[in-house]
Write a protein that holds these residues in place. Structure first.
Motif, short mmCIF file in Angstrom:
data_model
loop_
_atom_site.label_atom_id
_atom_site.label_comp_id
_atom_site.label_asym_id
_atom_site.label_seq_id
_atom_site.Cartn_x
_atom_site.Cartn_y
_atom_site.Cartn_z
N GLY A 95 49.64 46.35 35.38
CA GLY A 95 49.40 45.05 36.38
C GLY A 95 47.76 44.89 35.81
N ASN A 96 46.52 45.44 34.73
CA ASN A 96 45.47 44.99 34.53
C ASN A 96 45.03 43.46 34.41
N GLU A 97 44.13 43.06 34.29
CA GLU A 97 43.67 41.58 34.06
C GLU A 97 43.42 41.89 32.30
N LEU A 98 43.95 40.89 32.12
CA LEU A 98 43.55 41.91 30.34
C LEU A 98 42.68 40.62 29.52
N GLN A 99 41.90 40.94 28.78
CA GLN A 99 40.68 40.64 27.78
C GLN A 99 40.83 39.53 26.37
N VAL A 104 44.18 38.10 19.75
CA VAL A 104 45.10 38.82 20.60
C VAL A 104 44.78 39.39 22.02
N LEU A 105 45.33 39.59 23.16
CA LEU A 105 44.77 39.71 24.45
C LEU A 105 44.93 41.10 24.47
N GLN A 106 43.92 42.00 24.97
CA GLN A 106 43.82 43.52 25.16
C GLN A 106 43.60 43.46 26.49
N CYS A 107 44.20 45.06 27.08
CA CYS A 107 44.03 45.55 28.23
C CYS A 107 43.06 47.07 28.08
N SER A 108 42.12 46.92 28.74
CA SER A 108 41.16 47.99 28.73
C SER A 108 41.39 49.19 29.30
N ALA A 109 42.47 48.74 30.37
CA ALA A 109 43.11 50.82 31.50
C ALA A 109 44.41 50.99 29.80
N GLY A 111 44.77 50.45 26.21
CA GLY A 111 45.08 49.90 25.03
C GLY A 111 45.86 49.18 25.22
N SER A 112 47.06 48.46 25.93
CA SER A 112 47.98 47.34 25.60
C SER A 112 47.15 46.31 24.15
N GLU A 113 48.19 45.65 23.87
CA GLU A 113 47.41 44.60 23.21
C GLU A 113 48.95 43.73 23.44
N PHE A 114 48.39 41.95 23.20
CA PHE A 114 49.95 40.95 23.40
C PHE A 114 48.92 39.71 22.36
N SER A 115 49.72 40.02 21.54
CA SER A 115 49.22 38.26 20.58
C SER A 115 49.32 36.91 20.85
N VAL A 121 51.56 43.44 20.88
CA VAL A 121 51.47 44.00 19.63
C VAL A 121 51.58 45.71 19.37
N ASN A 122 51.06 46.25 20.43
CA ASN A 122 50.82 48.29 21.08
C ASN A 122 50.90 48.03 22.45
N GLY A 123 51.52 49.18 22.46
CA GLY A 123 51.75 49.63 23.64
C GLY A 123 50.60 50.25 24.08
N PRO A 124 50.94 50.89 25.41
CA PRO A 124 51.98 51.50 26.27
C PRO A 124 53.06 50.42 26.85
N ALA A 125 52.49 49.15 27.28
CA ALA A 125 53.11 47.79 27.06
C ALA A 125 54.75 48.08 26.33
N SER A 126 55.44 47.59 27.12
CA SER A 126 56.73 47.33 26.35
C SER A 126 57.60 45.90 26.68
N SER A 127 57.08 45.28 27.47
CA SER A 127 57.46 43.85 27.81
C SER A 127 56.20 42.82 27.54
N ASN A 128 57.07 41.66 26.63
CA ASN A 128 56.10 40.48 26.79
C ASN A 128 55.35 39.76 27.71
N LEU A 129 54.58 39.20 27.46
CA LEU A 129 53.57 38.85 29.05
C LEU A 129 54.57 37.68 28.91
N ARG A 130 54.26 36.81 30.79
CA ARG A 130 54.42 35.67 31.45
C ARG A 130 54.21 35.44 30.20
N SER A 131 54.88 33.99 30.10
CA SER A 131 54.04 32.42 30.09
C SER A 131 54.71 31.57 30.40
N PHE A 132 53.98 29.97 29.87
CA PHE A 132 55.09 29.39 30.93
C PHE A 132 54.55 27.97 29.81
#
Ligand code: FES
Length: 149
Positions: A95-99, A104-109, A111-115, A121-132
């Motif tokens: 639940g950290n806020e992404l940058q 790419v959206l990156q998590c500073s907590a 290191g997860s990354e999302f396209s 695209v990189n864990g430890p997150a295993s679920s995609n982001l919520r999108s609208f």
């Protein structure tokens, strides 16, 4: 010019050009907007993506909607004049806020990354982001926050 010298010069020029364009793209400041928050979602103008340049108009690949009424910002990626994605900038790991960093959206907590489509695209997150869902109407984008796409 000898072949070896030519290849060396070409590679140096190519590397320099790549490094320069990467440097320049990181210099473009992230744009934040508040949008117009209504009962069902957010409305923003497509013009928010415009970047005035000498000799024409360019477009940001993304903008971030920050609004006091939202717990997290929403990152809106522009693929073309009619194709956009709206991503909830809350990491699906803890639940950290992404940058946003380019596409790419990156998590500073941790290191997860999302396209830019919200896929992990990189864990430890295993679920995609919520999108609208994003609807394009005239010169506006409506981000329907009642639904997930
Ligand atoms: S909270 Fe984002 S990677 Fe852990």
């Amino acid at each position: 010019m000898h072949r070896r010298k030519f290849i060396k010069k070409s590679c140096t020029a190519c590397f320099s050009l790549t490094a320069f364009s990467t440097f320049m793209s990181s210099c473009i400041a992230t744009k934040y907007v508040t949008g117009r928050l209504e009962k069902d979602g957010l409305t923003i103008s497509k013009d928010e993506f415009k970047i005035k340049q000498k000799g024409g108009t360019a477009y940001s690949s993304f903008i971030i909607v920050r609004n006091d009424a939202l717990l997290f910002p929403v990152c809106i990626y522009r693929f073309n004049n009619n194709e956009y994605t709206a991503l909830w900038m809350k990491c699906t790991h803890q639940g950290n806020e992404l940058q946003a960093s380019g596409d790419v959206l990156q998590c500073s907590a941790h290191g997860s990354e999302f396209s830019n489509k919200g896929f992990v695209v990189n864990g430890p997150a295993s679920s995609n982001l919520r999108s609208f869902p994003v609807t394009v109407k005239n010169n506006e984008l409506f981000i329907d926050m009642r639904k997930q796409s």
